[in-house]
Design a protein around this motif. Sequence first.
Motif, mmCIF file in Angstrom:
data_model
loop_
_atom_site.group_PDB
_atom_site.id
_atom_site.type_symbol
_atom_site.label_atom_id
_atom_site.label_comp_id
_atom_site.label_asym_id
_atom_site.label_seq_id
_atom_site.Cartn_x
_atom_site.Cartn_y
_atom_site.Cartn_z
ATOM 1 N N ASP A 75 0.877 -1.167 0.000
ATOM 2 C CA ASP A 75 0.000 0.000 0.000
ATOM 3 C C ASP A 75 0.914 1.216 0.000
ATOM 4 O O ASP A 75 1.459 1.582 1.044
ATOM 5 N N ASN A 76 1.081 1.830 -1.158
ATOM 6 C CA ASN A 76 2.015 2.954 -1.260
ATOM 7 C C ASN A 76 1.507 4.195 -0.528
ATOM 8 O O ASN A 76 2.300 5.065 -0.176
ATOM 9 N N ALA A 77 0.238 4.269 -0.291
ATOM 10 C CA ALA A 77 -0.296 5.401 0.471
ATOM 11 C C ALA A 77 0.011 5.250 1.960
ATOM 12 O O ALA A 77 0.115 6.250 2.687
ATOM 13 N N GLU A 78 0.146 4.001 2.404
ATOM 14 C CA GLU A 78 0.419 3.718 3.810
ATOM 15 C C GLU A 78 1.881 3.367 4.072
ATOM 16 O O GLU A 78 2.253 3.076 5.213
ATOM 17 N N ASN A 79 2.708 3.368 3.014
ATOM 18 C CA ASN A 79 4.132 3.031 3.152
ATOM 19 C C ASN A 79 4.338 1.679 3.827
ATOM 20 O O ASN A 79 5.208 1.517 4.705
ATOM 21 N N THR A 80 3.536 0.717 3.411
ATOM 22 C CA THR A 80 3.562 -0.584 4.067
ATOM 23 C C THR A 80 3.524 -1.704 3.030
ATOM 24 O O THR A 80 2.790 -1.607 2.031
ATOM 25 N N VAL A 81 4.277 -2.747 3.303
ATOM 26 C CA VAL A 81 4.227 -3.963 2.502
ATOM 27 C C VAL A 81 3.731 -5.092 3.406
ATOM 28 O O VAL A 81 4.020 -5.103 4.612
ATOM 29 N N TYR A 82 2.956 -5.997 2.814
ATOM 30 C CA TYR A 82 2.334 -7.073 3.578
ATOM 31 C C TYR A 82 2.760 -8.431 3.032
ATOM 32 O O TYR A 82 3.105 -8.571 1.861
#
Length: 124
Positions: free
Chosen positions: A73-80
Amino acid sequence: QVQLAESGGGLVQTGESLRLSCAVSGRTFSDYAMAWFRQSKGEERQFVAAISQSGSRTLYGDSVEGRFTISRDNAENTVYLQMKSLEPEDTAVYFCAAANKNMMLMVSTWWNYWGRGTQVTVSP
């Protein structure tokens, strides 16, 4: 400098699911390809999955293909890392990694930045 922080590890039973997260800070997240590796005691670090900057390309290790899904999620700066049908052989410390490169390789030396890891334990 890029900082990576993994979370979501824990103890689960065989067949259960778990989702890992990796929060990234310090640079523009969307400039970086992201990956997950894992390392069991006494073993070398093993490639799990990778995702390109836009999320349009993904790559998986043979042992997790079809069971694990990487997303970002590039808006949340997170990879899952969504992990399903977990097996005791999946027990390891899971590391998040980043690289400001267009290619994604399955070797740990390709990746420039690393988190400290999160423990995943799968009981029989």
